[in-house]
Design a protein around this motif. Structure first.
Motif, PDB file in Angstrom:
ATOM      1  N   GLY A  27       0.964  -1.553  -0.235  1.00  0.00           N
ATOM      2  CA  GLY A  27       0.069  -0.146   0.170  1.00  0.00           C
ATOM      3  C   GLY A  27       1.296   1.594   0.012  1.00  0.00           C
ATOM      4  O   GLY A  27      -0.166   2.307   0.539  1.00  0.00           O
ATOM      5  N   ASN A  28       1.767   1.183  -0.675  1.00  0.00           N
ATOM      6  CA  ASN A  28       2.711   2.104  -0.270  1.00  0.00           C
ATOM      7  C   ASN A  28       2.686   3.423  -1.855  1.00  0.00           C
ATOM      8  O   ASN A  28       3.857   2.886  -1.956  1.00  0.00           O
ATOM      9  N   VAL A  29       2.082   3.934  -1.576  1.00  0.00           N
ATOM     10  CA  VAL A  29       1.409   4.564  -3.286  1.00  0.00           C
ATOM     11  C   VAL A  29       2.876   5.097  -3.929  1.00  0.00           C
ATOM     12  O   VAL A  29       2.774   5.400  -4.705  1.00  0.00           O
ATOM     13  N   LYS A  30       3.411   6.401  -2.559  1.00  0.00           N
ATOM     14  CA  LYS A  30       4.520   6.972  -3.262  1.00  0.00           C
ATOM     15  C   LYS A  30       5.922   6.389  -3.488  1.00  0.00           C
ATOM     16  O   LYS A  30       6.732   6.669  -4.892  1.00  0.00           O
ATOM     17  N   ALA A  31       5.547   5.013  -2.644  1.00  0.00           N
ATOM     18  CA  ALA A  31       7.210   4.543  -3.030  1.00  0.00           C
ATOM     19  C   ALA A  31       6.956   3.748  -4.627  1.00  0.00           C
ATOM     20  O   ALA A  31       7.398   3.184  -5.854  1.00  0.00           O
ATOM     21  N   TYR A  32       5.522   3.210  -5.257  1.00  0.00           N
ATOM     22  CA  TYR A  32       5.311   2.669  -6.358  1.00  0.00           C
ATOM     23  C   TYR A  32       5.582   3.771  -7.301  1.00  0.00           C
ATOM     24  O   TYR A  32       5.648   3.461  -8.560  1.00  0.00           O
TER      25      TYR A  32
ATOM     26  N   VAL B 108      -4.126  -2.638  -8.585  1.00  0.00           N
ATOM     27  CA  VAL B 108      -5.018  -3.089  -8.404  1.00  0.00           C
ATOM     28  C   VAL B 108      -4.756  -4.043  -6.914  1.00  0.00           C
ATOM     29  O   VAL B 108      -5.431  -4.284  -5.920  1.00  0.00           O
ATOM     30  N   ARG B 109      -3.355  -4.458  -6.500  1.00  0.00           N
ATOM     31  CA  ARG B 109      -2.701  -4.746  -5.660  1.00  0.00           C
ATOM     32  C   ARG B 109      -3.405  -3.093  -4.336  1.00  0.00           C
ATOM     33  O   ARG B 109      -3.384  -3.443  -3.446  1.00  0.00           O
ATOM     34  N   LEU B 110      -2.969  -2.649  -5.312  1.00  0.00           N
ATOM     35  CA  LEU B 110      -2.998  -0.792  -4.412  1.00  0.00           C
ATOM     36  C   LEU B 110      -4.913  -0.538  -4.054  1.00  0.00           C
ATOM     37  O   LEU B 110      -5.815   0.445  -3.548  1.00  0.00           O
TER      38      LEU B 110
END
Length: 419
Positions: free
Chosen positions: A281-286, A323-325
């Motif tokens: 769930g780390n949107v910024k790192a993604y 999808v994972r997010l």
């Protein structure tokens, strides 16, 4: 933090009760220690034949070793109890033995087999021509793997090549030749790992990737080393243990920075890192990682087969990350584009369809999810891939609450026919 055992068993407890160690079990069964630790942590299914061997040494029954395997627990597709023939088990044991020694091949007209045969009888006579021929064979093995269905059909050639390379590796002492052989053997170990990953035998795949990483390190082949760690990271990623993949990929990215900038290794490690951090769930790192992955679009060099990553893979990977997010509205259009533009093989298409099904589920569109899943099931059956079948089982588990819907019941019957 203690990680949840996805496939719990009593191996660790029974060893403690019997006063045995992992090393002692390894000596009796020849199963690699890394594989035994992996099973003891509950991170992979212990194949049926190995349960028998372990039970014999420990002095218990197979049921005592893994009682949950026998009480109707819904566990992923297990080749050992269904399609995995005794011949495949023998090949698996041979591979594990070869990897422990390291610590056939394809008949083609442009390879000097007389020279290779002479080198096998006089290993110290190995020269640049022999190693170049081995490189050609490696490349042919990878090419066959990429087009083969099932993937396991190329295992004989891979084992033959590994056996030959390890034979040379044990004898050659000259630094430059030793490093070239280490690199070749690392490449074949990674290919063997991919075959067993496709069979959903994660424990054996893990042994291959650990061996491959060690060999690449010895060869000082940083791109090859990084690729071994990327492949290793797929095991926790596809088991949903994303946090376990992150340190592997951080190391892989640092190694790739020391490699050849003309190769797509840096983009591949960044894209896989994006998959892992999206899972936690780390949107910024993604976002940061996926931006790094886009560098692949600037590359023009023809790549070795072991690092096959190009721009065409980005849409499917980005869709899977969304999808994972839990962002199905962003995932679906990207995955639809990937389905039209980059689903070049049945395997790739099945993976995209599985993600589309999960995206539809997140939007509570059960009928659409079943439509995507139905095609994914058909492709999984055609490929004989344990990996693809387990993707389907993940969808099936999420559809269980909707079993009253006719489309879900029809999908259940289709999946049951795969067994």
């Amino acid at each position: 933090m203690m990680q949840k055992a996805h496939h719990p068993n009593r191996l660790r407890a029974l060893l403690r009760e019997a006063g045995l160690t992992i090393r002692e079990i390894h000596r009796e069964t020849h199963i690699p220690e890394s594989t035994l630790y992996y099973w003891a942590a509950g991170h992979g299914i212990i194949p049926k034949e190995d349960r028998k061997a372990l039970a014999h040494v420990i002095g218990c029954s197979s049921h005592d070793l893994a009682p949950k395997y026998d009480i109707g627990e819904k566990i992923p597709y297990e080749t050992a109890s269904s399609e995995w023939s005794r011949e495949m088990l023998i090949k698996r044991r041979e591979l594990l033995h070869l990897l422990s020694v390291a610590g056939g091949a394809l008949l083609t007209s442009d390879i000097d087999w007389n020279r290779i045969e002479a080198s096998l009888t006089r290993p110290l006579d190995i020269d640049d021509i022999v190693v170049s021929d081995l490189e050609i064979i490696n490349s042919r093995c990878w090419s066959l793997f990429m087009t083969a269905s099932p993937k396991s059909s190329v295992l004989d050639g891979v084992l033959g090549q590994l056996k030959m390379q390890i034979h040379f590796l044990k004898e050659v002492r000259a630094t430059r030749m030793h490093q070239r052989l280490c690199a070749l053997t690392s490449s074949m170990s990674q290919l063997a790992g991919e075959i067993f990953f496709d069979l959903y035998d994660h424990a054996t795949a893990q042994s291959c990737y650990i061996s491959a990483a060690s060999l690449a390190k010895e060869a000082e082949a940083f791109d090859l080393w990084a690729s071994a760690l990327v492949r290793y990271s797929y095991l926790p990623i596809f088991e949903g243990r994303y946090e376990n993949a992150v340190p592997l990929l951080e190391h892989a990215e640092s190694l790739a920075q020391r490699g050849d900038p003309a190769l797509p290794t840096r983009s591949w490690t960044a894209a896989t890192y994006a998959e892992a951090v999206s899972g936690i769930g780390n949107v910024k790192a993604y976002q940061s990682a996926f931006e790094r992955a886009h560098h692949v679009s600037t590359l023009t060099m023809n790549c070795p087969a072991w690092v096959r990553f190009d721009e065409s893979r980005l849409p499917a990977l980005q869709g899977a990350c969304y999808v994972r997010l839990g962002k199905p509205d962003q995932a679906e259009p990207i995955l639809q584009k990937a389905l039209l533009q980059s689903a070049k093989t049945n395997r790739r298409r099945a993976m995209i369809l599985s993600d589309l099904a999960l995206s539809a589920l997140q939007q509570a569109d059960i009928e659409t999810a079943c439509t995507y899943a139905e095609e994914a099931v058909t492709l999984a059956g055609l490929s004989e891939s344990g990996f693809l079948r387990n993707n389907v089982l993940k969808i099936q588990q999420q559809l269980t609450p909707f079993i009253s819907i006719e489309a879900v019941r029809a999908l259940e019957q289709h999946i049951a026919a795969l067994a």
